[in-house]
Design a protein around this motif. Structure first.
Motif, PDB file in Angstrom:
ATOM      1  N   ALA A 197       0.767  -1.185  -0.225  1.00  0.00           N
ATOM      2  CA  ALA A 197      -0.070   0.128   0.026  1.00  0.00           C
ATOM      3  C   ALA A 197       0.973   1.374  -0.095  1.00  0.00           C
ATOM      4  N   GLU A 198       1.852   1.192   0.675  1.00  0.00           N
ATOM      5  CA  GLU A 198       2.797   2.398   0.844  1.00  0.00           C
ATOM      6  C   GLU A 198       3.420   2.814  -0.473  1.00  0.00           C
ATOM      7  N   GLY A 199       3.772   1.952  -1.514  1.00  0.00           N
ATOM      8  CA  GLY A 199       4.343   2.212  -2.800  1.00  0.00           C
ATOM      9  C   GLY A 199       3.175   2.737  -3.898  1.00  0.00           C
ATOM     10  N   LEU A 200       1.922   2.518  -3.653  1.00  0.00           N
ATOM     11  CA  LEU A 200       0.838   2.982  -4.603  1.00  0.00           C
ATOM     12  C   LEU A 200       0.821   4.577  -4.478  1.00  0.00           C
ATOM     13  N   VAL A 201       0.490   5.125  -5.597  1.00  0.00           N
ATOM     14  CA  VAL A 201       0.325   6.507  -5.699  1.00  0.00           C
ATOM     15  C   VAL A 201      -0.527   6.899  -6.871  1.00  0.00           C
TER      16      VAL A 201
ATOM     17  N   SER B 195      -1.099  17.417 -20.236  1.00  0.00           N
ATOM     18  CA  SER B 195      -1.523  17.249 -21.431  1.00  0.00           C
ATOM     19  C   SER B 195      -0.424  16.739 -22.539  1.00  0.00           C
ATOM     20  N   ASP B 196       0.915  17.003 -22.390  1.00  0.00           N
ATOM     21  CA  ASP B 196       2.068  16.769 -23.154  1.00  0.00           C
ATOM     22  C   ASP B 196       2.460  15.201 -22.696  1.00  0.00           C
ATOM     23  N   GLY B 197       2.038  14.546 -21.726  1.00  0.00           N
ATOM     24  CA  GLY B 197       2.163  13.169 -21.332  1.00  0.00           C
ATOM     25  C   GLY B 197       3.419  13.005 -20.256  1.00  0.00           C
ATOM     26  N   THR B 198       3.864  14.085 -19.923  1.00  0.00           N
ATOM     27  CA  THR B 198       4.755  14.228 -18.508  1.00  0.00           C
ATOM     28  C   THR B 198       3.853  13.783 -17.343  1.00  0.00           C
ATOM     29  N   THR B 199       4.270  13.579 -16.194  1.00  0.00           N
ATOM     30  CA  THR B 199       3.520  13.022 -14.811  1.00  0.00           C
ATOM     31  C   THR B 199       4.263  13.827 -13.640  1.00  0.00           C
ATOM     32  N   GLU B 200       3.149  14.072 -12.908  1.00  0.00           N
ATOM     33  CA  GLU B 200       3.735  14.386 -11.418  1.00  0.00           C
ATOM     34  C   GLU B 200       3.025  13.569 -10.547  1.00  0.00           C
ATOM     35  N   ILE B 201       3.750  13.115  -9.370  1.00  0.00           N
ATOM     36  CA  ILE B 201       2.966  12.355  -8.339  1.00  0.00           C
ATOM     37  C   ILE B 201       2.399  13.260  -7.316  1.00  0.00           C
ATOM     38  N   VAL B 202       1.207  12.885  -7.023  1.00  0.00           N
ATOM     39  CA  VAL B 202       0.474  13.628  -6.053  1.00  0.00           C
ATOM     40  C   VAL B 202       0.835  13.222  -4.585  1.00  0.00           C
ATOM     41  N   THR B 203       1.406  13.849  -3.935  1.00  0.00           N
ATOM     42  CA  THR B 203       2.252  13.495  -2.629  1.00  0.00           C
ATOM     43  C   THR B 203       1.140  13.167  -1.767  1.00  0.00           C
TER      44      THR B 203
ATOM     45  N   TYR C 152      -5.974  11.789 -13.933  1.00  0.00           N
ATOM     46  CA  TYR C 152      -5.145  11.008 -12.826  1.00  0.00           C
ATOM     47  C   TYR C 152      -4.932   9.546 -12.796  1.00  0.00           C
ATOM     48  N   ALA C 153      -4.098   8.955 -12.661  1.00  0.00           N
ATOM     49  CA  ALA C 153      -3.820   7.328 -12.573  1.00  0.00           C
ATOM     50  C   ALA C 153      -3.245   6.878 -11.548  1.00  0.00           C
TER      51      ALA C 153
ATOM     52  N   ALA D   1       6.551  17.561   1.092  1.00  0.00           N
ATOM     53  CA  ALA D   1       5.413  16.464   1.170  1.00  0.00           C
ATOM     54  C   ALA D   1       3.838  17.220   0.818  1.00  0.00           C
ATOM     55  N   PHE D   2       3.939  18.555   0.798  1.00  0.00           N
ATOM     56  CA  PHE D   2       2.665  19.221   0.698  1.00  0.00           C
ATOM     57  C   PHE D   2       2.758  20.214  -0.544  1.00  0.00           C
ATOM     58  N   SER D   3       1.767  19.969  -1.528  1.00  0.00           N
ATOM     59  CA  SER D   3       1.816  20.752  -2.665  1.00  0.00           C
ATOM     60  C   SER D   3       1.392  22.353  -2.200  1.00  0.00           C
TER      61      SER D   3
END
Length: 736
Positions: free
Chosen positions: A508-512, A518-526, A547-548, A604-606
């Motif tokens: 569970a800890e590794g799931l994000v 729109s350009d296909g790049t990604t960013e993790i939702v902390t 989001y995925a 940790a916080f956006s």
């Protein structure tokens, strides 16, 4: 079986009603569990008088022959709901003084003495004795002035309740129905009713039925085909002298029906109730009352049930009956239902409206329109349970289900502008969730209020699914009056949820959650976390988009699976909050510095918007790697409390009380909605906690973020390890 006999067989309590509308019979079991539950000890504004005749056999104070000192007798001007008359204004020590009590009374109610007291000017009580034969109180005058006071309690006397029905703008004629010919009446309604009197058995006791008589109400003429509501009027004889309020709500398991109050006046209240569909049933309860703090508080409770029952086709269906409805078919499924659950862990009252009338087109798009009647039922249920859990947040959940045998790849949920506004204005909804089988959008009330509508606009929630490297993705949008909403007001005002089941080998800890640009790049939702109990991953986002679910496991060579902080460390590393020491290690038992901890918070916080660094402390140069984080903490008053002599001391080990202070200040500054539902702890070394850290330590304990060390101590001056810091940051993220 005759119609009135059929109706009688469906009576649940005292009243049953049935109707045949195009072959349908409505059975209304009006079970008056009427109880008399006055509000005891309440007061009301009442004229007060204190009579001033002389004490019997005692010379008047003005008499020149009077000897000895006299003392005054005053009656409290704050006495309500009755009057007290003293037999004299003045009396000498040892004289007897009589007090006559006149409680207020009226049609259907009366007050009785709850407490009588006499005190002297020094606050000492004076013994008061009640004389039943004369129905008076008396006391012996002390050598001091005295004040007389009394409290009265409301008691309801007998009250007669009557019930009348109307439908389609016509009254239901009072009529003992022995037989109804369908060819003459067409569709009709019958009601077996009770004319009921209530008698108060004793104070604070339920009223009992002392008289009951079954009568019938026949509807003279056919019920219009377009009828949607029938009206029930309850009149209470004792309320003609008292103003009152009323409420009505649907029962827990029968919220398909809505109900509303049409009129309150002169001792009567009229409720509009929906005409039920075949196979549906609803229970209602309500109260005619006057609230605490008002004049003459009281309460009459009532309950009743309504059912739509398939009726065999009439022998002669003419006369507007419209033919038989047929009793052998399957009952029509309700369009929605509502339930409420108390969530003690989340400190919330969760009202879930489940919709059953979704449709799926050939393209796999499920469309659901939320009706105003459904919102009525949701608000009724929320109102009924708003006080079940003290200080609980109100959560409204609109739950969309798939039709049997049909799945969808996109879900569209439409809500009227005015219904969304009603949720906002109700004061019952702190969070609104629109839930589908493939994803959910949750809006905090701040975000809900940020939605703007044009004059005719509605709001559309749209969740379209896609595949993301074998894991689910959702394109979340809210279309407001034809304009896509990208961002809404309110910090952490939007939460998204994506259902997911952990696969073999995943933790569970590794799931994000990843944001896909729109350009296909990604960013993790902390600010995301997997909820294993409910089977979904949720995250707080600043905007709606794609989001995925992704898996980003990160491990360190010196943190084995058996380490107590392994889960916390993996949780932060998978989100890019911590990176280790650069050699594949994390060094969990090493002390964490002040600069390292502040930097962890900003990563940790956006909402920790780190800008260009400036030198805000003499010992923090703008060129240092931690300068942006320290600048942010200074600008947002996060770290100022732990600074002394204007020095930040970035490389100093972080103490436990300073960790609590930074964590608390950050949670407040970033508006994290933490639940303070953990038990407070009184530490043995509480006196050693610095004054600036006391509130922070206790709040972080109540929020479940930190705890003490062994044997009930906190060790405020003790240092913190990197593992302990990882736990605290993880808890802050997980308990939002």
């Amino acid at each position: 079986m005759k119609p009135y006999e059929k109706a009688s067989s469906h009576i649940n309590a005292f009243i049953a009603a049935g109707c045949r509308l195009a072959g349908l019979m409505l059975l209304c079991a009006l079970g008056l569990a009427l109880c008399c539950a006055p509000v005891w000890g309440a007061t009301a504004n009442t004229d007060v008088s204190a009579a001033t005749p002389e004490v019997r056999n005692m010379p008047a104070p003005e008499d020149p022959n009077a000897s000895g000192s006299t003392y005054s007798i005053s009656v409290d001007e704050g006495i309500r709901n009755g009057t007290v008359e003293a037999s004299a204004r003045l009396a000498a020590e040892g004289d007897g003084v009589t007090l006559k009590i006149k409680p207020e009374y009226g049609n259907g109610y009366a007050y009785t003495v709850e407490k009588m007291s006499v005190t002297d000017t020094r606050g000492n009580p004076v013994m008061v004795i009640y004389e039943p034969s004369d129905k008076v109180y008396y006391f012996t005058m002390p050598a001091a002035d005295v004040m007389v006071s009394a409290e009265f309690t409301l008691t309801l006397t007998e009250a007669t309740l009557t019930f009348t029905l109307a439908a389609g703008g016509k009254s239901l004629a009072y009529n003992v129905v022995t037989e109804i010919d369908a060819s003459e009446y067409g569709t009709y309604i019958t009601l077996a009713s009770d004319t009921t009197q209530l008698s108060v058995v004793e104070s604070n006791a339920n009223a009992k039925l002392i008289e009951s008589e079954n009568v019938g109400y026949g509807f003279d003429g056919p019920v219009p085909e377009d009828i949607q509501f029938f009206e029930l009027t309850i009149s209470v004889s004792s309320l003609t002298d008292l103003p009152f309020e009323a409420y009505i709500s649907a029962g827990e398991n029968f919220a398909y029906f809505g109900a509303r109050i049409n009129d309150i006046s002169n001792g009567s209240v009229t409720f509009a109730l929906p005409w039920p569909k075949v196979g549906t049933e609803a229970e209602f309860e309500g109260s005619i009352y006057r609230g605490e703090g008002s004049d003459h508080p009281y309460s009459y409770g009532f309950s009743f049930s309504v059912a739509g029952v398939a009726d065999p086709p009439p022998v002669n269906p003419g006369g507007g009956g419209g033919g038989g409805g047929g009793g052998g078919g399957e009952p029509e499924a309700p369009a929605f239902d509502v339930v409420n659950e108390t969530n003690e862990e989340n400190v919330s009252s969760d009202t879930t409206l489940t919709l059953h009338d979704s449709s799926v087109d050939a393209n796999g798009v499920s469309t659901t329109d939320v009706s105003s009647e459904a919102i009525d039922a949701l608000l009724d249920m929320a109102q009924r349970h708003k006080d079940d859990l003290p200080d609980a947040d109100g959560e409204a959940i609109i739950n969309v289900t798939d039709p049997p045998g049909e799945g969808a790849t996109e879900y569209v949920v439409n809500m009227k502008r005015e219904d969304m506004q009603r949720l906002i204005d109700s004061g019952l909804v702190d969070t609104l969730e629109v839930r589908t089988p493939r994803g959910s959008i949750r809006l905090h009330k701040d975000a809900m209020q940020g939605l703007e509508y044009d004059e005719n606009g509605n709001v559309k929630f749209d969740m379209s699914t896609f595949d993301y490297d074998g894991r689910p993705g959702v394109d979340f949008t809210v279309d407001n009056s034809g304009v896509e909403v990208v961002e809404v007001d309110g910090t952490y005002g939007i939460q998204i949820r994506i259902p997911y089941e952990l696969r073999e080998g995943e933790t569970a800890e590794g799931l994000v959650i990843e944001y896909i640009r729109s350009d296909g790049t990604t960013e993790i939702v902390t600010e995301c976390r997997y909820d294993a109990e409910n089977g979904y991953i949720y995250g707080y986002v600043e905007h709606l988009s794609k989001y995925a679910v992704a898996y980003k496991i990160s491990l360190f060579s010196d943190v084995p699976a058996s380490h107590w902080a392994n889960g916390y460390i993996i949780f932060l590393a998978s989100r890019g909050v911590i990176n280790g020491m650069g050699d594949g290690t994390f060094r969990p038992d090493a002390n964490v510095t002040r600069a390292q901890f502040v930097n962890m918070i900003t990563k940790a916080f956006s909402t920790a918007k780190v800008g260009a660094p400036v030198q805000v402390y003499p010992d923090v140069k703008a060129t240092e790697w931690y300068a942006p984080a320290v600048t942010w903490s200074y600008m947002n008053n996060i770290a100022n409390a732990i600074v002394s002599n204007n020095l930040f001391r970035p490389d100093s080990d972080l103490t436990r009380e300073d960790m609590a202070t930074l964590s608390n200040n950050a949670s407040v500054g970033m508006a994290l909605r933490l639940k303070e539902n953990a038990s407070p702890i009184i530490f043995n070394d509480e006196a050693d906690i610095s004054a600036y850290a006391e509130n922070s330590v206790q709040r972080m304990v109540r929020c479940g973020i930190i705890a003490g060390m062994t044997e009930g101590v906190f060790l405020p001056g003790g240092t913190c390890t990197r593992a302990q810091a990882a736990k605290v940051i993880s808890e802050l993220l997980s308990k939002m």
